[in-house]
Write an enzyme that holds these catalytic residues in place. Structure first.
Site, PDB file in Angstrom:
ATOM      1  N   ARG A 104       0.848  -1.183   0.000  1.00  0.00           N
ATOM      2  CA  ARG A 104       0.000   0.000   0.000  1.00  0.00           C
ATOM      3  C   ARG A 104       0.882   1.231   0.000  1.00  0.00           C
ATOM      4  O   ARG A 104       1.716   1.399   0.889  1.00  0.00           O
ATOM      5  CB  ARG A 104      -0.857  -0.046   1.274  1.00  0.00           C
ATOM      6  N   THR A 108      -0.774   7.632  -0.924  1.00  0.00           N
ATOM      7  CA  THR A 108      -2.087   7.563  -1.583  1.00  0.00           C
ATOM      8  C   THR A 108      -2.978   6.476  -0.990  1.00  0.00           C
ATOM      9  O   THR A 108      -4.189   6.470  -1.228  1.00  0.00           O
ATOM     10  CB  THR A 108      -1.922   7.234  -3.079  1.00  0.00           C
ATOM     11  N   ASP A 200       1.113  -2.262  12.349  1.00  0.00           N
ATOM     12  CA  ASP A 200       1.473  -2.708  10.994  1.00  0.00           C
ATOM     13  C   ASP A 200       1.778  -4.211  11.048  1.00  0.00           C
ATOM     14  O   ASP A 200       2.772  -4.643  11.653  1.00  0.00           O
ATOM     15  CB  ASP A 200       2.699  -1.922  10.511  1.00  0.00           C
ATOM     16  N   ASP A 203       5.252  -5.382   9.638  1.00  0.00           N
ATOM     17  CA  ASP A 203       6.364  -4.985  10.510  1.00  0.00           C
ATOM     18  C   ASP A 203       6.393  -5.828  11.783  1.00  0.00           C
ATOM     19  O   ASP A 203       7.461  -6.226  12.262  1.00  0.00           O
ATOM     20  CB  ASP A 203       6.255  -3.505  10.882  1.00  0.00           C
TER      21      ASP A 203
END
Ligand code: PRP
Ligand code: URA
Length: 209
Positions: A104, A108, A200, A203
């Site tokens: 991603r 944006t 995340d 991560d």
């Protein structure tokens, strides 16, 4: 409209709480995600068709049930989807695996496709798209688009945590795709992160930042 199934088995909910916890280290995070993926695979396969066969026990002949119908395919979205793959394969060892690589764009929030490799017989399989997070829904929609462009017709989606915005986006774009989640959270924040979520996923699985 496709269904949204929240897999609220107590074991899933218990483990998900520790997955969310910021104090959970990479090793434990990985193990918990793997375990929840196995438990979710149990739920997502609840409606696969069975057929009867005759089986000879040491004592008598009887009727038994075996899985029939289409073969399965697992489609993890790279990279975080890999964290759930082994947990699902444990329960579905005969499934073939296809990979769709998407990330991603942090500005944006649009998905960027960088890799696709699918089994040659993918169109004959019932597919489960695997990704821990369904946030805006952009990555899930793009992955399902890839599969449909190849001619796939039977697709389910499996996520640990979804935001209502992402669920609606996927349901609008792909009303034939059932979505299975361990939790439906409150909303997205201004950066497209799920609140409360788990942070995340990639991560936390791989120890990157
Ligand atoms: C995360 C996650 C999903 C996506 C969800 O991946 O694993 O693929 O974001 O967000 P969306 O619903 O708004 O598209 P990310 O892009 O961080 O890539 P990674 O798996 O390589 O870490
Ligand atoms: N991707 C993640 O890994 N976490 C989120 O909360 C949203 C997208």
């Amino acid at each position: 409209m496709a269904k949204l199934v929240v897999c609220d088995h107590p074991l899933i909910q218990h483990k998900l709480t520790f997955i969310r916890d910021v104090r959970t280290n990479t090793k434990d995070f990985r193990e918990l995600v793997d375990e929840v993926a196995t438990l979710m695979a149990y739920e997502i396969t609840r409606d696969i068709p069975l057929e009867s066969i005759t089986v000879q026990t040491p004592v008598a002949e009887t009727e038994g049930k075996v899985i029939s119908g289409r073969m399965l395919g697992l489609i993890p979205i790279l990279r975080a989807g890999l964290g759930m793959l082994d947990g699902v394969v444990k329960l579905l060892p005969a499934a073939k695996v296809g990979h769709v690589g998407l990330f991603r764009d942090p500005e944006t929030l649009q998905p960027v496709e960088y890799y696709t490799k699918l089994p040659t017989d993918v169109t004959e399989r019932e597919l489960i798209v695997i990704d821990p997070m369904l946030a805006t829904g952009g990555s899930a929609i793009a992955a399902i688009d890839v599969l449909k462009k190849r001619g796939c017709t039977q697709i389910k989606m499996m996520n640990l945590i979804a935001a209502p915005e992402g669920v609606k986006a996927v349901q609008d774009a792909h009303p034939d795709v059932d979505i299975y989640v361990a939790a439906l959270d409150e909303r997205l924040d201004d950066h497209g992160y799920i609140i409360p979520g788990l942070g995340d996923a990639g991560d936390r699985l791989y120890g990157t930042k």
